[in-house]
Scaffold this motif. Sequence first.
Motif, PDB file in Angstrom:
ATOM      1  N   TRP A  65      61.649  46.705  23.784  1.00 10.72           N
ATOM      2  CA  TRP A  65      62.925  46.312  24.381  1.00 10.72           C
ATOM      3  C   TRP A  65      63.729  45.347  23.521  1.00 10.72           C
ATOM      4  CZ3 TRP A  65      65.283  48.507  28.454  1.00 10.72           C
ATOM      5  CH2 TRP A  65      64.505  49.381  29.223  1.00 10.72           C
ATOM      6  N   LYS A  66      63.129  44.796  22.498  1.00  6.27           N
ATOM      7  CA  LYS A  66      63.856  43.780  21.725  1.00  6.27           C
ATOM      8  C   LYS A  66      64.867  44.427  20.792  1.00  6.27           C
ATOM      9  CE  LYS A  66      62.707  39.728  21.171  1.00  6.27           C
ATOM     10  NZ  LYS A  66      62.254  38.382  20.953  1.00  6.27           N
ATOM     11  N   PHE A  67      66.005  43.795  20.637  1.00 10.72           N
ATOM     12  CA  PHE A  67      67.050  44.283  19.745  1.00 10.72           C
ATOM     13  C   PHE A  67      66.462  44.479  18.341  1.00 10.72           C
ATOM     14  CE2 PHE A  67      70.358  43.679  16.605  1.00 10.72           C
ATOM     15  CZ  PHE A  67      71.356  44.499  17.075  1.00 10.72           C
ATOM     16  N   GLY A  68      66.654  45.655  17.770  1.00  8.64           N
ATOM     17  CA  GLY A  68      66.184  45.912  16.408  1.00  8.64           C
ATOM     18  C   GLY A  68      64.812  46.534  16.327  1.00  8.64           C
ATOM     19  N   ASP A  69      64.167  46.772  17.476  1.00  3.90           N
ATOM     20  CA  ASP A  69      62.808  47.325  17.470  1.00  3.90           C
ATOM     21  C   ASP A  69      62.738  48.784  16.998  1.00  3.90           C
ATOM     22  OD1 ASP A  69      61.382  45.122  18.133  1.00  3.90           O
ATOM     23  OD2 ASP A  69      60.997  45.675  20.216  1.00  3.90           O
ATOM     24  N   GLU A  70      63.885  49.413  16.773  1.00  5.63           N
ATOM     25  CA  GLU A  70      63.886  50.816  16.331  1.00  5.63           C
ATOM     26  C   GLU A  70      63.055  51.002  15.060  1.00  5.63           C
ATOM     27  OE1 GLU A  70      66.507  49.095  17.190  1.00  5.63           O
ATOM     28  OE2 GLU A  70      67.686  50.233  18.635  1.00  5.63           O
ATOM     29  N   PHE A  71      62.993  49.973  14.236  1.00  7.26           N
ATOM     30  CA  PHE A  71      62.258  50.139  12.973  1.00  7.26           C
ATOM     31  C   PHE A  71      60.773  50.395  13.230  1.00  7.26           C
ATOM     32  CE2 PHE A  71      61.242  45.697  13.655  1.00  7.26           C
ATOM     33  CZ  PHE A  71      60.037  45.507  13.003  1.00  7.26           C
ATOM     34  N   LYS A  72      60.260  49.902  14.353  1.00  7.93           N
ATOM     35  CA  LYS A  72      58.846  50.152  14.686  1.00  7.93           C
ATOM     36  C   LYS A  72      58.639  51.639  14.996  1.00  7.93           C
ATOM     37  CE  LYS A  72      58.277  45.555  16.621  1.00  7.93           C
ATOM     38  NZ  LYS A  72      58.270  44.768  17.863  1.00  7.93           N
ATOM     39  N   VAL A  73      59.595  52.216  15.756  1.00 13.50           N
ATOM     40  CA  VAL A  73      59.484  53.628  16.109  1.00 13.50           C
ATOM     41  C   VAL A  73      59.659  54.491  14.852  1.00 13.50           C
ATOM     42  CG1 VAL A  73      60.442  55.477  17.549  1.00 13.50           C
ATOM     43  CG2 VAL A  73      60.291  53.144  18.430  1.00 13.50           C
TER      44      VAL A  73
END
Length: 262
Positions: free
Chosen positions: A191-199
């Motif tokens: 849910w944290k802003f910017g977490d897309e890099f983990k996915v």
Amino acid sequence: MNILGINAYHGNASAALMQDGKLVAAVEEERFNRVKYAAGFPVAAIRYCLQEAGITLADVDHVAVPRNPWARLGTKLLYALRMPRFARERAKVLKQFVGIPEALAQAFDTDVKGLRAQFHRVEHHRAHLASTFFVSPFDQAALLSADGLGDFASTMWGSGEGSRMRIQGAVAFPHSLGMYYTAITQYLGFWKFGDEFKVMGLAAYGQPSHLEEFRRIVLTNGSLGFRLGLEYFAHHREGAEMSWREADRTPVLGRLFSSRLE
Ligand SMILES: [Fe+2]
């Protein structure tokens, strides 16, 4: 010629300085205030860029910001009627963009009349395209910009030649590959802003076992690019809750997916 670019009041607030066509410095505010993805006005980043170039604010000829309140005004107004809360938030941000000369002068303790720089509001995706093409070694190139949302567009494409860009198409809100990626990231529990890099990192380990389902979530749309299966999303109904403005905290984004996606 000194050109200062500023990304303000948006995640990853930052500054970049071009001197006679060469990139001298580019840095994000988070490097100085230690707040990941910091928004707000990037005073420390601007100061660093000026220092690297060995100039003061008075030596800057042009200041560019990647936002133009007038771009897609019709679409913006249409959604403002449907999503008043979202529109109020965006209007506050746009108002701050109009006040950038004053914010800059104030941050450097000077009078706005003392700034000789010309200020330019560049439509968001044109700024993305320009920031890659004009500093690239290529004289001709195909151009593509795709992100969450900027000036109510999420994607833009065209061609570049010499010092010119020709825009050939764009995809407007609510259809957005960036928001789609964020929605799926949220659904997976990040849910944290910017977490897309983990996915993005995890994606390399996955198998396309849900490909057919995903083809209903993002659909090709002929020469118009793509569209989202909007029944799986929530951002176009109330508008995603977004908070970008504060400099001292990471931006916050509300839930983008609908219960249909679950
Ligand atoms: Fe962007």
